[in-house]
Design an enzyme around this catalytic site. Structure first.
Site, PDB file in Angstrom:
ATOM      1  N   HIS A   4       2.568 -71.972  82.529  1.00 46.01           N
ATOM      2  CA  HIS A   4       2.941 -71.176  81.708  1.00 46.01           C
ATOM      3  C   HIS A   4       3.061 -70.797  80.334  1.00 46.01           C
ATOM      4  CE1 HIS A   4       2.879 -66.664  80.885  1.00 46.01           C
ATOM      5  NE2 HIS A   4       3.972 -66.583  81.437  1.00 46.01           N
TER       6      HIS A   4
ATOM      7  N   CYS B  81       3.331 -63.208  86.181  1.00 45.07           N
ATOM      8  CA  CYS B  81       3.341 -64.453  85.285  1.00 45.07           C
ATOM      9  C   CYS B  81       2.849 -65.577  86.426  1.00 45.07           C
ATOM     10  CB  CYS B  81       4.240 -64.591  84.468  1.00 45.07           C
ATOM     11  SG  CYS B  81       4.252 -63.197  82.660  1.00 45.07           S
TER      12      CYS B  81
ATOM     13  N   ASN C 239       1.118 -64.583  75.176  1.00 36.38           N
ATOM     14  CA  ASN C 239       1.262 -64.651  76.969  1.00 36.38           C
ATOM     15  C   ASN C 239       0.524 -64.329  77.216  1.00 36.38           C
ATOM     16  OD1 ASN C 239       2.178 -64.481  79.108  1.00 36.38           O
ATOM     17  ND2 ASN C 239       4.238 -64.069  78.720  1.00 36.38           N
TER      18      ASN C 239
HETATM   19  O1  UT7 Z   1       5.732 -64.509  80.636  1.00 38.78           O
HETATM   20  C1  UT7 Z   1       6.919 -63.838  81.588  1.00 38.78           C
HETATM   21  C2  UT7 Z   1       8.062 -64.583  81.455  1.00 38.78           C
HETATM   22  N1  UT7 Z   1       8.795 -64.514  80.016  1.00 38.78           N
HETATM   23  C3  UT7 Z   1       9.711 -64.799  79.469  1.00 38.78           C
HETATM   24  O2  UT7 Z   1      10.089 -66.001  79.323  1.00 38.78           O
HETATM   25  C4  UT7 Z   1      10.107 -64.476  77.709  1.00 38.78           C
HETATM   26  C5  UT7 Z   1      11.673 -64.835  77.763  1.00 38.78           C
HETATM   27  N2  UT7 Z   1      11.908 -64.487  76.677  1.00 38.78           N
HETATM   28  C6  UT7 Z   1      11.455 -65.251  74.901  1.00 38.78           C
HETATM   29  O3  UT7 Z   1      10.233 -65.636  74.596  1.00 38.78           O
HETATM   30  C7  UT7 Z   1      12.840 -65.043  73.558  1.00 38.78           C
HETATM   31  O4  UT7 Z   1      13.334 -63.989  74.322  1.00 38.78           O
HETATM   32  C8  UT7 Z   1      11.764 -63.401  73.367  1.00 38.78           C
HETATM   33  C9  UT7 Z   1      11.331 -64.329  72.585  1.00 38.78           C
HETATM   34  C10 UT7 Z   1      11.843 -62.308  73.678  1.00 38.78           C
HETATM   35  C11 UT7 Z   1      13.291 -63.072  71.597  1.00 38.78           C
HETATM   36  O5  UT7 Z   1      13.456 -64.282  71.046  1.00 38.78           O
HETATM   37  P1  UT7 Z   1      15.152 -64.579  71.477  1.00 38.78           P
HETATM   38  O6  UT7 Z   1      15.393 -65.929  69.898  1.00 38.78           O
HETATM   39  O7  UT7 Z   1      15.811 -64.517  72.438  1.00 38.78           O
HETATM   40  O8  UT7 Z   1      15.493 -62.756  70.150  1.00 38.78           O
HETATM   41  P2  UT7 Z   1      16.311 -62.141  70.203  1.00 38.78           P
HETATM   42  O9  UT7 Z   1      15.663 -60.954  71.535  1.00 38.78           O
HETATM   43  O10 UT7 Z   1      18.062 -62.305  71.015  1.00 38.78           O
HETATM   44  O11 UT7 Z   1      15.921 -61.068  69.033  1.00 38.78           O
HETATM   45  C12 UT7 Z   1      17.128 -61.510  68.132  1.00 38.78           C
HETATM   46  C13 UT7 Z   1      16.771 -61.117  67.152  1.00 38.78           C
HETATM   47  C14 UT7 Z   1      16.890 -59.084  67.198  1.00 38.78           C
HETATM   48  O12 UT7 Z   1      17.460 -58.366  65.705  1.00 38.78           O
HETATM   49  P3  UT7 Z   1      19.333 -57.975  66.023  1.00 38.78           P
HETATM   50  O13 UT7 Z   1      20.275 -57.794  67.124  1.00 38.78           O
HETATM   51  O14 UT7 Z   1      19.937 -59.863  66.224  1.00 38.78           O
HETATM   52  O15 UT7 Z   1      19.782 -57.943  64.703  1.00 38.78           O
HETATM   53  C15 UT7 Z   1      16.003 -58.524  67.489  1.00 38.78           C
HETATM   54  O16 UT7 Z   1      15.693 -56.900  67.137  1.00 38.78           O
HETATM   55  O17 UT7 Z   1      15.111 -60.546  66.465  1.00 38.78           O
HETATM   56  C16 UT7 Z   1      15.041 -59.096  66.221  1.00 38.78           C
HETATM   57  N3  UT7 Z   1      13.648 -59.251  66.675  1.00 38.78           N
HETATM   58  C17 UT7 Z   1      12.477 -59.272  66.060  1.00 38.78           C
HETATM   59  N4  UT7 Z   1      11.642 -59.555  64.302  1.00 38.78           N
HETATM   60  C18 UT7 Z   1      10.755 -59.046  64.201  1.00 38.78           C
HETATM   61  C19 UT7 Z   1      12.653 -59.002  67.574  1.00 38.78           C
HETATM   62  N5  UT7 Z   1      11.539 -58.727  68.093  1.00 38.78           N
HETATM   63  C20 UT7 Z   1      11.257 -59.112  66.822  1.00 38.78           C
HETATM   64  C21 UT7 Z   1       9.952 -59.134  66.154  1.00 38.78           C
HETATM   65  N6  UT7 Z   1      10.423 -59.005  64.933  1.00 38.78           N
HETATM   66  N7  UT7 Z   1       8.854 -58.786  66.988  1.00 38.78           N
END
Ligand code: UT7
Length: 325
Positions: A252, A113, A282
């Site tokens: 980005h 990225c 992204n």
């Molecule tokens: O480009 C390279 C760099 N990449 C990045 O910068 C990405 C950085 N990270 C992020 O943008 C965020 O961490 C994410 C968008 C990937 C995730 O957001 P988050 O607020 O950190 O969510 P999380 O991973 O902590 O997940 C929260 C909950 C989980 O459920 P439980 O365990 O709390 O019950 C996940 O299973 O959301 C659930 N979840 C989803 N639910 C519905 C994860 N993906 C999904 C989904 N739809 N697509």
């Protein structure tokens, strides 16, 4: 030393648009979750006849047209991608052949990225040291081809696309650091200790397969805000510019919340941040030049503006560049 100048930009998106609603019919997710956690509303996904090279070529042609530069005048093509058409040769050489500027320097840069930032700094250094007069700097990706479409934690986040800029050698009569156009400062970093937080679980030398993207999103998020804030500070210090002087930040586009948190840390108002993550998701190395081209075409970024580019991605790699456009 003085920096290379922006002569033009272009971009290209696949034909097929995929909304969050369409994804939620196939996997266990919802428009509400995706918008709330990321700001993403839709993404473009490459069809069978669209590849990283074909999107890159389209973006490059648009950038050359915008710059009023012919393919024959291009001395250097630096293409950032993590999804090349082939393991080798470089996708840049495919683009070169399609454009018809055979014979010039052409190579790929792999910094995921942050690839466009790495490509920009590389091309700027080569032009500044006299390797040529004109460079095409391209970020192009087809991340849809390396996504695990069963993994809702990653597949909803990415899209395909390409962006390109034409860079001209520095104008020695009007140095960027004395108010002229051009790159004022660039900083790049990498830290391979974080390999396992964001990587593809395949490759020619390890598994002989292409592999799928794997990410520990929450941990990447934490590092992204810290690393980006710090590298932006380094670039401002080097250029001896205060954050208030920045007209636009072109970041980005990984997550709306990362854009907001980084801008807040630097004291840059959100109105000065170009946001396209809602439209493109992204697109990895393509996201910065795609966002730049979008904001130039809609008239927000105009000549004379001070523009900060920044990115962070797998590796980890991260970097920033300040340019007067
Ligand atoms: O480009 C390279 C760099 N990449 C990045 O910068 C990405 C950085 N990270 C992020 O943008 C965020 O961490 C994410 C968008 C990937 C995730 O957001 P988050 O607020 O950190 O969510 P999380 O991973 O902590 O997940 C929260 C909950 C989980 O459920 P439980 O365990 O709390 O019950 C996940 O299973 O959301 C659930 N979840 C989803 N639910 C519905 C994860 N993906 C999904 C989904 N739809 N697509």
């Amino acid at each position: 030393m003085t920096g290379s100048r922006l002569l033009g930009s272009g971009s290209a998106l696949p034909e097929r648009l995929v909304t969050n609603a369409e994804l939620s019919e196939r996997i266990d997710t919802s428009d509400e979750w995706i918008v709330e956690r990321t700001g993403i509303r839709q993404r473009y996904i490459a069809g069978e006849d669209e590849t990283t090279a074909s999107l890159a070529t389209k973006a490059a042609r648009a950038a050359l047209k915008d710059a009023g530069v012919t393919a024959g005048e291009v001395d250097l093509i630096v293409l950032a991608t993590a999804t090349p058409d082939n393991t080798f040769p470089a996708t840049a050489t495919k683009v070169q052949d399609a454009l018809g500027c055979n014979g010039c320097v052409a190579f790929d840069v792999a910094a995921v990225c942050s690839g466009f930032l790495y490509a920009l700094a590389t091309a700027d250094s080569l032009l500044t040291t006299g390797m040529g007069k004109c460079a095409l700097v391209i970020g192009a990706e087809t991340f849809s081809r390396i996504l695990d479409w069963e993994d809702r934690t990653t597949c909803v986040l990415f899209g395909d696309g390409a962006g390109a800029i034409v860079l001209g050698a520095p104008d020695l009569a009007k140095p960027a650091r004395e108010g002229g156009p051009g790159v004022l400062a660039s900083k790049l970093h990498a830290d391979g200790a974080h390999h396992d937080l964001l990587y593809v679980d395949g490759g020619p030398s390890s598994t002989q397969t292409v592999g799928h993207l794997r990410m520990k999103g929450r941990e990447v998020f934490r590092h992204a805000v810290a690393n980006l804030s710090s590298v932006l500070g380094e670039v401002l210090d080097d250029a001896q510019i205060k954050a208030e002087a920045i007209d636009w930040v072109v970041p980005h586009q990984a997550n709306r919340r990362i854009l907001d948190a980084t801008a807040k840390k630097l004291g840059i108002p959100p109105e000065k941040v170009i946001v396209t993550v809602d439209q493109h998701a992204n697109t990895s190395a393509a996201s910065v030049p795609l966002a730049l081209d979008t904001a130039r075409r809609d008239g927000r970024i105009v000549p004379g503006n001070l523009v900060m580019f920044e990115a962070m991605g797998g590796g980890f790699t991260w970097g920033a560049s300040l340019m007067r456009v």
